[in-house]
Design an enzyme around this catalytic site. Structure first.
Site, PDB file in Angstrom:
ATOM      1  N   GLY A  16      18.741   1.265  30.958  1.00 31.70           N
ATOM      2  CA  GLY A  16      19.057   2.669  31.265  1.00 31.70           C
ATOM      3  C   GLY A  16      18.605   3.017  32.663  1.00 31.70           C
ATOM      4  O   GLY A  16      17.900   4.001  32.869  1.00 31.70           O
ATOM      5  N   GLY A  20      18.497   9.331  36.037  1.00 34.65           N
ATOM      6  CA  GLY A  20      17.278   9.878  35.459  1.00 34.65           C
ATOM      7  C   GLY A  20      16.022   9.075  35.780  1.00 34.65           C
ATOM      8  O   GLY A  20      15.853   8.549  36.883  1.00 34.65           O
ATOM      9  N   GLY A  22      14.981   6.175  34.604  1.00 30.60           N
ATOM     10  CA  GLY A  22      15.185   4.738  34.817  1.00 30.60           C
ATOM     11  C   GLY A  22      15.573   4.428  36.249  1.00 30.60           C
ATOM     12  O   GLY A  22      15.050   3.480  36.855  1.00 30.60           O
ATOM     13  N   SER A 145       7.779   9.269  24.406  1.00 33.45           N
ATOM     14  CA  SER A 145       7.814  10.695  24.768  1.00 33.45           C
ATOM     15  C   SER A 145       6.644  11.385  24.090  1.00 33.45           C
ATOM     16  O   SER A 145       6.147  10.911  23.056  1.00 33.45           O
ATOM     17  CB  SER A 145       9.117  11.304  24.249  1.00 33.45           C
ATOM     18  OG  SER A 145       9.026  12.711  24.251  1.00 33.45           O
ATOM     19  N   TYR A 170      14.845  12.238  17.020  1.00 33.90           N
ATOM     20  CA  TYR A 170      14.278  11.857  18.323  1.00 33.90           C
ATOM     21  C   TYR A 170      12.770  11.612  18.196  1.00 33.90           C
ATOM     22  O   TYR A 170      12.261  10.591  18.658  1.00 33.90           O
ATOM     23  CB  TYR A 170      14.563  12.962  19.347  1.00 33.90           C
ATOM     24  CG  TYR A 170      14.120  12.625  20.754  1.00 33.90           C
ATOM     25  CD1 TYR A 170      14.852  11.730  21.538  1.00 33.90           C
ATOM     26  CD2 TYR A 170      12.968  13.186  21.316  1.00 33.90           C
ATOM     27  CE1 TYR A 170      14.446  11.404  22.834  1.00 33.90           C
ATOM     28  CE2 TYR A 170      12.562  12.875  22.601  1.00 33.90           C
ATOM     29  CZ  TYR A 170      13.308  11.985  23.358  1.00 33.90           C
ATOM     30  OH  TYR A 170      12.899  11.660  24.641  1.00 33.90           O
TER      31      TYR A 170
HETATM   32  N1  NAP Z   1      13.846  13.535  30.426  1.00 39.87           N
HETATM   33  C1  NAP Z   1      12.733  13.845  29.748  1.00 39.87           C
HETATM   34  O1  NAP Z   1      12.216  14.974  29.816  1.00 39.87           O
HETATM   35  C2  NAP Z   1      12.078  12.811  28.886  1.00 39.87           C
HETATM   36  C3  NAP Z   1      10.857  13.148  28.258  1.00 39.87           C
HETATM   37  C4  NAP Z   1      10.236  12.210  27.465  1.00 39.87           C
HETATM   38  C5  NAP Z   1      10.785  10.954  27.317  1.00 39.87           C
HETATM   39  N2  NAP Z   1      11.968  10.641  27.928  1.00 39.87           N
HETATM   40  C6  NAP Z   1      12.516   9.289  27.733  1.00 39.87           C
HETATM   41  O2  NAP Z   1      12.801   8.714  28.995  1.00 39.87           O
HETATM   42  C7  NAP Z   1      13.840   7.737  28.846  1.00 39.87           C
HETATM   43  C8  NAP Z   1      14.893   7.958  29.915  1.00 39.87           C
HETATM   44  O3  NAP Z   1      15.465   9.225  29.696  1.00 39.87           O
HETATM   45  P1  NAP Z   1      16.162  10.109  30.830  1.00 39.87           P
HETATM   46  O4  NAP Z   1      15.671  11.480  30.627  1.00 39.87           O
HETATM   47  O5  NAP Z   1      16.053   9.483  32.156  1.00 39.87           O
HETATM   48  O6  NAP Z   1      17.681  10.075  30.291  1.00 39.87           O
HETATM   49  P2  NAP Z   1      19.099   9.985  31.035  1.00 39.87           P
HETATM   50  O7  NAP Z   1      19.054  10.624  32.378  1.00 39.87           O
HETATM   51  O8  NAP Z   1      20.089  10.494  30.034  1.00 39.87           O
HETATM   52  O9  NAP Z   1      19.317   8.404  31.240  1.00 39.87           O
HETATM   53  C9  NAP Z   1      19.584   7.578  30.150  1.00 39.87           C
HETATM   54  C10 NAP Z   1      19.922   6.178  30.639  1.00 39.87           C
HETATM   55  O10 NAP Z   1      20.228   5.391  29.491  1.00 39.87           O
HETATM   56  C11 NAP Z   1      21.534   4.827  29.633  1.00 39.87           C
HETATM   57  N3  NAP Z   1      22.196   4.807  28.330  1.00 39.87           N
HETATM   58  C12 NAP Z   1      22.417   5.847  27.498  1.00 39.87           C
HETATM   59  N4  NAP Z   1      23.041   5.429  26.379  1.00 39.87           N
HETATM   60  C13 NAP Z   1      23.180   4.084  26.503  1.00 39.87           C
HETATM   61  C14 NAP Z   1      23.736   3.070  25.679  1.00 39.87           C
HETATM   62  N5  NAP Z   1      24.290   3.344  24.500  1.00 39.87           N
HETATM   63  N6  NAP Z   1      23.708   1.804  26.120  1.00 39.87           N
HETATM   64  C15 NAP Z   1      23.179   1.502  27.330  1.00 39.87           C
HETATM   65  N7  NAP Z   1      22.643   2.418  28.149  1.00 39.87           N
HETATM   66  C16 NAP Z   1      22.651   3.688  27.743  1.00 39.87           C
HETATM   67  C17 NAP Z   1      22.272   5.719  30.634  1.00 39.87           C
HETATM   68  O11 NAP Z   1      23.217   4.925  31.316  1.00 39.87           O
HETATM   69  P3  NAP Z   1      24.798   5.186  31.314  1.00 39.87           P
HETATM   70  O12 NAP Z   1      25.026   6.609  30.884  1.00 39.87           O
HETATM   71  O13 NAP Z   1      25.203   4.898  32.725  1.00 39.87           O
HETATM   72  O14 NAP Z   1      25.317   4.182  30.350  1.00 39.87           O
HETATM   73  C18 NAP Z   1      21.119   6.105  31.564  1.00 39.87           C
HETATM   74  O15 NAP Z   1      20.910   5.089  32.511  1.00 39.87           O
HETATM   75  C19 NAP Z   1      14.361   7.875  27.413  1.00 39.87           C
HETATM   76  O16 NAP Z   1      13.791   6.859  26.611  1.00 39.87           O
HETATM   77  C20 NAP Z   1      13.829   9.242  26.980  1.00 39.87           C
HETATM   78  O17 NAP Z   1      13.640   9.319  25.578  1.00 39.87           O
HETATM   79  C21 NAP Z   1      12.623  11.539  28.717  1.00 39.87           C
END
Ligand code: NAP
Length: 296
Positions: A16, A20, A22, A145, A170
């Protein structure tokens, strides 16, 4: 004191990594000199992200792997491609994740949140473990998270078939990330491979955007100005992947680069054993797969 070291000569895979947290993690580690592989579902989007990571970090060593990680067939193919591309793997960052307000089912017939947020990382880690142990010292970093603290593993309805709530699914998946890491760390004792897990902080990303309900959209719009930037949200991931401060540290949960306590149930060995057994069954691995591949 927190220090970072050069990552020159190291190879890191970030699931990922197209946007975001990643992508910001990839920029951070590429800036420290690592070769970085990112995964995403869509090749043009992933290649555009890789070009942007290379540009922002000044490091052209960025590789793209394409797979829909909600599908176990795709995770197995992905692992094969990574093993073919990388003769060594120093760091695996299990970052992929999502939030679904509505219940969806994957190609394998599993609830999407649990399948992507937990099982995909569980399976990919196992398939890459031999490469990580042969590259030791190596690190496995999993992005959970703060929602893990509200999580409960509902063994009677793991897939939310009886009652589904996006937040409950979640929270459960993020608690599973923590439990997985603690057990993995125990299984990896003496291998030179560490396993840590983290909360990145509430970060302004596209998380949940694929399936936002009318209830959540306005709430997030109001909160967005108070959220972290992806760069800030990536800080603990970059720290756990690279800092000499955490060399050899394993089986711990971090937030803001500090070790913290996690959900009480994450320390319960009966819950851990049951979740590990179920996860192994759901991805079709033998119960002792991790132990065997680490020992090889
Ligand atoms: N944002 C927050 O506030 C927050 C807080 C706590 C924890 N987290 C955790 O941080 C991590 C990253 O989250 P983020 O907020 O950066 O989310 P994000 O911006 O939605 O990014 C998600 C990433 O995962 C990839 N992805 C989604 N579905 C996929 C699938 N089926 N197969 C392969 N790749 C997939 C997307 O790539 P494509 O769409 O290009 O495929 C993208 O690169 C997650 O584990 C989330 O639970 C986030």
């Amino acid at each position: 004191m927190t220090t970072t070291s050069s990552m020159a000569g190291k190879t890191v895979l970030i699931t990922g990594g197209t946007c975001g947290i990643g992508k910001a993690t990839a920029i951070g580690l590429a800036s420290l000199g690592a070769r970085v592989g990112i995964t995403g579902r869509d090749r043009p989007r992933a290649e555009a992200a890789a070009a942007s990571i290379a540009r922002e970090s000044g490091n052209a060593a960025v590789d793209v792997f394409v797979a829909d990680m909600s599908s176990q067939t795709e995770v197995r193919r992905l692992a094969g491609e990574i093993l073919a591309a990388y003769p060594r793997l120093d760091v695996l960052i299990n970052n992929v994740g999502g939030f679904w307000a509505h219940r969806h089912v994957t190609a394998d017939g599993l609830e999407h949140t649990f399948a992507l947020n937990h099982l995909a990382s569980f399976l990919l880690t196992d398939l890459l473990l031999e490469r990580l142990t042969s590259s030791a010292p190596a690190r496995i970093v999993t992005v959970s998270s703060g929602a893990q603290s509200m999580g409960r593993i509902d063994f009677d309805d793991l897939m939310g078939e009886r009652a589904y709530s996006g937040q409950r699914a979640y929270n459960q998946s993020k608690l599973a990330n923590v439990i997985f890491t603690y057990e993995l760390s125990r299984r990896l004792q003496w291998t030179g491979v560490t396993a840590t897990v983290l909360h990145p902080g509430v970060t302004s990303t596209g998380l949940g955007g694929e399936d936002m309900t009318r209830g959540w959209g306005p709430v997030i719009a109001v909160l967005r100005p108070f959220m972290r930037s992806p760069k800030r949200g990536a800080e603990t991931s970059v720290y756990l992947a690279s800092s000499p401060d955490v060399e050899g540290v394993s089986g711990r949960y971090f937030a803001d680069r500090k070790a913290r306590n996690s959900n009480t149930s994450s320390y319960d060995t009966a819950t851990t054993a049951r979740l590990w057994r179920l996860s192994a069954e759901l991805v079709g691995l033998p119960l002792d797969a991790t132990v065997r591949s680490a020992a090889r």
